[in-house]
Write a protein that holds these residues in place. Structure first.
Motif, short mmCIF file in Angstrom:
data_model
loop_
_atom_site.label_atom_id
_atom_site.label_comp_id
_atom_site.label_asym_id
_atom_site.label_seq_id
_atom_site.Cartn_x
_atom_site.Cartn_y
_atom_site.Cartn_z
N GLY A 44 87.83 54.35 20.03
CA GLY A 44 88.59 53.35 19.30
C GLY A 44 87.70 52.28 18.72
O GLY A 44 86.53 52.51 18.42
N LYS A 45 88.24 51.07 18.57
CA LYS A 45 87.53 49.98 17.92
C LYS A 45 86.28 49.59 18.70
O LYS A 45 86.35 49.25 19.88
CB LYS A 45 88.47 48.78 17.80
CG LYS A 45 87.95 47.68 16.89
CD LYS A 45 89.02 46.59 16.72
CE LYS A 45 88.55 45.52 15.75
NZ LYS A 45 89.60 44.48 15.55
N THR A 69 89.70 42.46 24.54
CA THR A 69 88.32 42.60 24.05
C THR A 69 87.34 42.84 25.18
O THR A 69 86.13 42.89 24.96
CB THR A 69 87.89 41.34 23.26
OG1 THR A 69 88.03 40.19 24.10
CG2 THR A 69 88.73 41.16 22.01
N THR A 70 87.84 42.98 26.38
CA THR A 70 87.01 43.22 27.56
C THR A 70 87.59 44.39 28.34
O THR A 70 88.80 44.55 28.41
CB THR A 70 86.96 41.98 28.47
OG1 THR A 70 86.33 40.91 27.77
CG2 THR A 70 86.19 42.25 29.75
N LEU A 279 94.64 53.21 13.69
CA LEU A 279 93.97 52.54 12.59
C LEU A 279 92.45 52.55 12.73
O LEU A 279 91.72 52.54 11.74
CB LEU A 279 94.48 51.11 12.46
CG LEU A 279 95.99 50.98 12.22
CD1 LEU A 279 96.40 49.51 12.18
CD2 LEU A 279 96.38 51.68 10.93
N VAL A 280 91.96 52.55 13.97
CA VAL A 280 90.51 52.56 14.19
C VAL A 280 90.12 53.67 15.17
O VAL A 280 89.13 53.57 15.88
CB VAL A 280 90.02 51.19 14.71
CG1 VAL A 280 90.01 50.16 13.60
CG2 VAL A 280 90.87 50.69 15.87
N GLY A 281 90.91 54.74 15.19
CA GLY A 281 90.58 55.88 16.04
C GLY A 281 91.01 55.74 17.48
O GLY A 281 90.61 56.55 18.32
N GLU A 282 91.86 54.77 17.79
CA GLU A 282 92.27 54.58 19.18
C GLU A 282 93.16 55.71 19.71
O GLU A 282 93.29 55.88 20.92
CB GLU A 282 92.98 53.23 19.36
CG GLU A 282 94.30 53.08 18.62
CD GLU A 282 94.15 52.47 17.23
OE1 GLU A 282 94.99 51.64 16.86
OE2 GLU A 282 93.19 52.85 16.52
N SER A 283 93.73 56.49 18.78
CA SER A 283 94.57 57.62 19.20
C SER A 283 93.92 58.95 18.86
O SER A 283 94.59 59.98 18.83
CB SER A 283 95.96 57.53 18.55
OG SER A 283 96.70 56.47 19.10
N GLY A 297 94.17 49.93 25.54
CA GLY A 297 93.98 48.51 25.32
C GLY A 297 94.55 48.05 24.00
O GLY A 297 95.61 48.51 23.56
N ASP A 298 93.85 47.14 23.34
CA ASP A 298 94.28 46.59 22.06
C ASP A 298 94.16 47.67 20.99
O ASP A 298 95.15 48.29 20.59
CB ASP A 298 93.41 45.38 21.72
CG ASP A 298 93.84 44.66 20.46
OD1 ASP A 298 94.58 45.27 19.65
OD2 ASP A 298 93.45 43.51 20.27
#
Length: 312
Positions: A44-45, A69-70, A279-283, A297-298
């Protein structure tokens, strides 16, 4: 739209991804992983290098928790942290370097459970780390989200602090599981789902059929998940298809975690199913299984694998 990955790691840098319906991690059925200790894998991000686990998180880890973010990991009773260090989120207090049994990562604030006592550090804008006296002992589970946190005490009493402190009467005894969402909460009592807090998108309007037989709950930012009979149920906001449960998640699921706008489910064979925002490869799961734990996460996702470097 990207497909499934059999083995190895796929580079996400510079790639464009559409919102995914669902992606099962393993092409071939694999036996369930019996592992309980392994290493962190992430996708992901990549902001703040949160999806690049440090070397000490690549083996010996028993739990992982994705925040905003952590990320946190639990290794030999000690908490590991990486990613952004805003508000000191990565500065592990001495008390959390041994004897910890659970972890929960939020929005720059972090929780750990040690000998029935909640530990907290990092962002305290909304009182997330100002702990109520009642969570100094007798706690058996913890959960946190952006601006508030939950603890479950012996006897099934839920405690809430931070931006949301209300707990309904039904959640003051007999609760067996908890999950904190963006501004709402889920709990499990006698196999039925309890929900309270913001209902702007229907995230606390529990679907019919979830009053018994439910084994797990997980709250996202504006959506909710429940697991019953190996099947995932979802409700609430569907702006990024996060409540459109794919066929792969309708059977044999053993655990599920809701991220901000995406979800990660673990199946009995150690494979992973993801859906919602991509949107950023998180899935998009760029690894091969089997894995034995997942966390969303986010805009990032995490899993535990017995040996992250093992060939498929």
């Amino acid at each position: 739209m990207p497909g499934t990955s059999r083995c190895g790691r796929v580079s996400l840098k510079g790639a464009a991804f559409a919102v995914t319906a669902a992606m099962a991690a393993s092409v071939f059925a694999q036996p369930a992983s019996a592992a309980t200790v392994g290493g962190v894998i992430a996708w992901g991000k990549p902001d703040y290098d949160v999806t690049i686990p440090p070397p000490d998180a690549l083996a010996g880890v028993t739990a992982v928790s994705a925040g905003s973010t952590t990320a946190l990991a639990l290794k030999g009773g000690a908490v590991l942290a990486w990613g952004a260090n805003n508000w000191g989120a990565n500065e592990i207090p001495a008390a959390a370097t041994s004897g910890v049994s659970q972890i929960a990562s939020g929005w720059g604030h972090e929780l750990a459970l040690k000998n029935g006592k909640v530990l907290a550090w990092g962002n305290n804008w909304y009182g997330q780390t100002t702990l109520p006296a009642s969570v100094a002992s007798g706690v058996i589970a913890i959960s946190t989200s952006n601006m508030h946190s939950l603890a479950l005490k012996q006897g099934g009493l839920v405690v809430s602090w931070g931006s949301r402190t209300d707990v309904p009467a039904a959640a003051q005894s007999g609760v067996t599981a908890i999950s904190a969402g963006g501004d709402h909460n889920l709990a499990l009592k006698n196999g039925g789902v309890l929900a309270w807090g913001s209902n702007t998108y229907g995230q606390t309007t529990v679907p019919a059929g979830l009053s018994s037989g439910v084994t797990a709950v997980s709250a996202g930012f504006y959506h909710s998940l429940a697991l019953k009979g190996g099947r995932v149920y979802a409700w609430g906001r569907d702006s990024l298809h996060q409540t459109e449960v794919p066929p792969e998640a309708l059977s044999d699921v053993v655990s599920v975690d809701a991220g901000f706008n995406h979800n990660v489910a673990l199946k009995a064979d150690g494979s992973v199913v993801t859906w919602g925002s991509n949107l950023v490869g998180e899935s998009y799961f760029p690894w091969c299984g089997p894995v034995f734990a997942v966390s969303a996460g986010d805009n990032d996702s995490f899993a535990l694998k017995e040996d992250p470097a093992a060939p498929c």
